[in-house]
Scaffold this active site. Structure first.
Site, PDB file in Angstrom:
ATOM      1  N   HIS A 131     114.503 108.904 109.067  1.00  0.00           N
ATOM      2  CA  HIS A 131     114.551 107.579 108.434  1.00  0.00           C
ATOM      3  C   HIS A 131     114.779 106.521 109.502  1.00  0.00           C
ATOM      4  O   HIS A 131     115.606 106.734 110.385  1.00  0.00           O
ATOM      5  CB  HIS A 131     115.701 107.535 107.422  1.00  0.00           C
ATOM      6  CG  HIS A 131     115.890 106.186 106.812  1.00  0.00           C
ATOM      7  ND1 HIS A 131     115.055 105.700 105.836  1.00  0.00           N
ATOM      8  CD2 HIS A 131     116.807 105.205 107.062  1.00  0.00           C
ATOM      9  CE1 HIS A 131     115.457 104.485 105.496  1.00  0.00           C
ATOM     10  NE2 HIS A 131     116.517 104.171 106.226  1.00  0.00           N
ATOM     11  N   CYS A 183      80.387 113.090 118.061  1.00  0.00           N
ATOM     12  CA  CYS A 183      81.786 112.652 118.018  1.00  0.00           C
ATOM     13  C   CYS A 183      82.105 111.687 119.153  1.00  0.00           C
ATOM     14  O   CYS A 183      82.611 110.590 118.933  1.00  0.00           O
ATOM     15  CB  CYS A 183      82.711 113.865 118.057  1.00  0.00           C
ATOM     16  SG  CYS A 183      84.436 113.432 118.339  1.00  0.00           S
ATOM     17  N   ARG A 199      74.477 112.464 106.486  1.00  0.00           N
ATOM     18  CA  ARG A 199      73.825 112.888 107.725  1.00  0.00           C
ATOM     19  C   ARG A 199      72.978 114.117 107.435  1.00  0.00           C
ATOM     20  O   ARG A 199      73.247 114.845 106.474  1.00  0.00           O
ATOM     21  CB  ARG A 199      74.893 113.219 108.791  1.00  0.00           C
ATOM     22  CG  ARG A 199      75.757 112.015 109.149  1.00  0.00           C
ATOM     23  CD  ARG A 199      76.787 112.365 110.214  1.00  0.00           C
ATOM     24  NE  ARG A 199      76.199 112.716 111.481  1.00  0.00           N
ATOM     25  CZ  ARG A 199      75.853 111.839 112.431  1.00  0.00           C
ATOM     26  NH1 ARG A 199      76.066 110.550 112.257  1.00  0.00           N
ATOM     27  NH2 ARG A 199      75.312 112.239 113.563  1.00  0.00           N
TER      28      ARG A 199
HETATM   29  P1  NAD Z   1      78.888 110.979 103.003  1.00  0.00           P
HETATM   30  O1  NAD Z   1      78.001 112.018 102.462  1.00  0.00           O
HETATM   31  O2  NAD Z   1      80.316 111.255 103.191  1.00  0.00           O
HETATM   32  O3  NAD Z   1      78.798 109.677 102.079  1.00  0.00           O
HETATM   33  C1  NAD Z   1      77.582 109.087 101.733  1.00  0.00           C
HETATM   34  C2  NAD Z   1      77.747 108.345 100.422  1.00  0.00           C
HETATM   35  O4  NAD Z   1      76.548 107.656 100.147  1.00  0.00           O
HETATM   36  C3  NAD Z   1      78.037 109.255  99.248  1.00  0.00           C
HETATM   37  O5  NAD Z   1      79.175 108.796  98.576  1.00  0.00           O
HETATM   38  C4  NAD Z   1      76.770 109.123  98.398  1.00  0.00           C
HETATM   39  O6  NAD Z   1      77.028 109.220  97.017  1.00  0.00           O
HETATM   40  C5  NAD Z   1      76.298 107.726  98.769  1.00  0.00           C
HETATM   41  N1  NAD Z   1      74.880 107.505  98.546  1.00  0.00           N
HETATM   42  C6  NAD Z   1      73.855 108.370  98.796  1.00  0.00           C
HETATM   43  N2  NAD Z   1      72.690 107.795  98.459  1.00  0.00           N
HETATM   44  C7  NAD Z   1      72.971 106.543  98.017  1.00  0.00           C
HETATM   45  C8  NAD Z   1      72.195 105.458  97.523  1.00  0.00           C
HETATM   46  N3  NAD Z   1      70.868 105.550  97.430  1.00  0.00           N
HETATM   47  N4  NAD Z   1      72.831 104.312  97.161  1.00  0.00           N
HETATM   48  C9  NAD Z   1      74.169 104.216  97.262  1.00  0.00           C
HETATM   49  N5  NAD Z   1      74.958 105.222  97.700  1.00  0.00           N
HETATM   50  C10 NAD Z   1      74.365 106.355  98.083  1.00  0.00           C
HETATM   51  O7  NAD Z   1      78.184 110.500 104.345  1.00  0.00           O
HETATM   52  P2  NAD Z   1      78.616 109.458 105.475  1.00  0.00           P
HETATM   53  O8  NAD Z   1      79.699 108.561 104.995  1.00  0.00           O
HETATM   54  O9  NAD Z   1      77.341 108.877 105.943  1.00  0.00           O
HETATM   55  O10 NAD Z   1      79.201 110.402 106.582  1.00  0.00           O
HETATM   56  C11 NAD Z   1      78.420 111.461 107.120  1.00  0.00           C
HETATM   57  C12 NAD Z   1      79.291 112.619 107.512  1.00  0.00           C
HETATM   58  O11 NAD Z   1      80.100 112.276 108.608  1.00  0.00           O
HETATM   59  C13 NAD Z   1      80.206 113.065 106.392  1.00  0.00           C
HETATM   60  O12 NAD Z   1      80.301 114.439 106.369  1.00  0.00           O
HETATM   61  C14 NAD Z   1      81.504 112.442 106.771  1.00  0.00           C
HETATM   62  O13 NAD Z   1      82.625 113.137 106.266  1.00  0.00           O
HETATM   63  C15 NAD Z   1      81.461 112.479 108.287  1.00  0.00           C
HETATM   64  N6  NAD Z   1      82.286 111.377 108.805  1.00  0.00           N
HETATM   65  C16 NAD Z   1      83.606 111.562 108.849  1.00  0.00           C
HETATM   66  C17 NAD Z   1      84.434 110.540 109.277  1.00  0.00           C
HETATM   67  C18 NAD Z   1      85.902 110.745 109.306  1.00  0.00           C
HETATM   68  O14 NAD Z   1      86.335 111.880 109.188  1.00  0.00           O
HETATM   69  N7  NAD Z   1      86.696 109.694 109.445  1.00  0.00           N
HETATM   70  C19 NAD Z   1      83.888 109.312 109.629  1.00  0.00           C
HETATM   71  C20 NAD Z   1      82.528 109.150 109.547  1.00  0.00           C
HETATM   72  C21 NAD Z   1      81.727 110.210 109.125  1.00  0.00           C
END
Ligand code: NAD
Length: 460
Positions: A438, A43, A265
């Site tokens: 508001h 984080c 991840r």
């Molecule tokens: P995620 O799992 O949220 O999203 C990964 C995406 O990649 C999915 O939609 C999946 O379908 C897609 N994907 C997987 N393989 C693929 C492929 N071969 N081709 C195309 N698409 C593919 O993972 P993330 O976005 O890497 O984030 C990792 C973790 O960190 C998550 O749990 C996320 O919620 C967290 N995170 C949260 C925040 C936030 O809260 N703002 C920000 C960053 C990350």
């Protein structure tokens, strides 16, 4: 006999440090084992904080680009080294704050890699830490696509956060939170962006209508966003990256300056000696836990991204860490209700949600009412200059609100009110009776509740 502690926490990320801080506050003798030079974990060092710093610079760029809409003559361009300096300063400030707090609470930081013993105990190099409880908070790291290696141009968020330049063009693979946020910020800094998502819609965990809206707005911003894209090949040719993908039954190729892989991840468990200590993993490699976050080994618990609990989010890790510390101090803390944990994505426009999507709510068999309030009905949203919507899913016949889904300006801050509503099982009429100030963006949620209670003021 080794050094005696009540609790040894493995990892100083959000899950680990929240466990340690709360446990120390409750009078426990606590040690944190950390192999990184700095405390903070994903984080603070490689996740939420540096990304949000970059996104803030991107938001300033967007505002400069649109300044004339508010009657301001302004022009500007991103200065990448200054943006990185701002990002560094934010990380440094928060790491310093955390380090001071850990010291103040009398927590011992043991530098090195931990190996867990059954019993339980923890070994760090030659040092044996004896303890009655071990809390694993070893976190997660970005996943790569199978068979693909990191190169100077094929990167994950770890490298993207301190990349040496703004790419002229980028292919982002994955449209979860990381993919959406980087596609958005690269575009704000002027890059040509192609966003590829394997599943049939962008932001696949969000409500269908949010997915449609983010696709529409991204395309309006000039991002090529493709859902249902099967990535076949990613090649670093030395001076560019070539990505071949299939979508709509045809093969496509795109060449870009870099490719960001944002496909999720994976847990960090290597070297911890978990198998020998009797800590079982799930099929996907996460630490198996029960609803009180206990692993299969007596006295060993797990929190944060490494634990097989529903969401990999910093605020989930905080919640799990605090609950674990309190339980170890003998406080009766009920299991965490993951359904009411808000989800927030800081792309432009922002996305935030809590509770059930409309599809999930329908799957429960309940009869529903929904309201999709267009934010253009709200004065402040017009002044801020961004549209979007607030969608509320509630049980029919005056029942409770089951889910709230927002896309638009500052919704990541507005979702906290929706979290109270779903957690307290409030009905639209309960909320409609309360007064939203508001002119504020919070009126979007207020107006949606008024509409569901049959007394919409500013919407049809
Ligand atoms: P995620 O799992 O949220 O999203 C990964 C995406 O990649 C999915 O939609 C999946 O379908 C897609 N994907 C997987 N393989 C693929 C492929 N071969 N081709 C195309 N698409 C593919 O993972 P993330 O976005 O890497 O984030 C990792 C973790 O960190 C998550 O749990 C996320 O919620 C967290 N995170 C949260 C925040 C936030 O809260 N703002 C920000 C960053 C990350």
């Amino acid at each position: 006999m080794g050094d005696p502690f009540d609790i040894v926490v493995v990892g100083a990320g959000t899950g680990g440090y929240s466990t340690a801080l709360r446990a120390a506050q409750l009078g426990k003798r606590v040690a944190i084992v950390e192999r990184d030079e700095r405390l903070g974990g994903t984080c603070l060092l490689r996740g939420c904080i540096p990304t949000k710093a970059l996104l803030q610079s991107a938001a300033v760029m967007d505002t400069v680009e649109r300044a004339s809409e508010w009657g301001i003559k302004a022009a500007g361009e991103p200065d990448w080294s200054a943006i990185l300096a701002f990002e560094d300063s934010m990380v440094d400030k928060l790491v310093k704050g955390l380090t001071g707090l850990v010291k103040l609470r009398g927590i011992e930081v043991v530098s090195g890699s931990a190996r867990i013993r059954s019993g339980p105990g923890v070994d760090v190099g030659d040092r044996a830490l004896d303890t009655s409880a071990v809390v694993i908070g070893s976190g997660s790291r970005p996943k790569m696509l199978p068979g693909l290696e990191l190169t100077p141009r094929i990167i994950t968020s770890d490298q993207a956060l301190w990349y040496d330049r703004i790419p002229a063009s980028a292919v982002v693979i994955g449209a979860g939170a990381v993919g959406l946020e980087f596609a958005s910020l690269y575009r704000s800094f002027g890059a040509e962006v192609t966003l590829l998502e394997a599943l049939p819609r962008l932001a696949p965990l969000e409500d269908d209508e949010v997915s449609k809206e983010i696709g529409r707005t991204f395309r309006r911003r000039g991002i090529t966003a493709v859902a249902g894209a099967a990535v076949k090949e990613v090649t670093d040719t030395g001076d560019a990256v070539q990505v071949i993908y299939e979508a709509d039954g045809a093969s496509h190729g795109v060449t870009a300056d870099l490719c960001l892989v944002a496909v999720g991840r994976e847990p960090v468990t290597d070297g911890l000696g978990l198998q020998e200590a009797g800590v079982a993993l799930t099929d996907r490699g996460y630490v198996r836990v029960d609803e009180l976050l206990r692993t299969t080994a007596p006295g060993v618990l797990a929190v944060g991204d490494v634990a097989a609990t529903p969401l990999q989010l910093a605020h989930v890790a905080f919640t799990e860490g605090i609950a674990t510390a309190e339980r170890l101090a003998g406080i009766d803390v009920p299991p965490i209700e993951y359904a009411n944990i808000p989800r927030v994505t800081y792309c432009t426009p922002e996305i935030a949600s809590v509770g059930l999507t409309e599809t999930q709510a329908r799957e429960t068999g309940r009869s529903l009412v929904t309201e999709k309030l267009d934010l253009r009905a709200i004065g402040k949203a017009n002044i801020v200059g961004e549209g979007g919507f607030v969608k509320v899913v509630a049980e029919e016949g005056g029942g409770p609100v089951l889910g709230v889904h927002m896309i638009g300006p500052h919704v990541t801050d507005l979702i906290a009110e929706a979290m109270l509503i779903t957690s307290w099982e409030a009905t639209p009429a309960d909320v409609a009776a309360l007064i939203h100030p508001h002119p504020t963006l919070s009126e979007g949620l207020g107006e949606a509740m008024l509409a569901l209670a049959g007394k919409a003021l500013h919407s049809a």
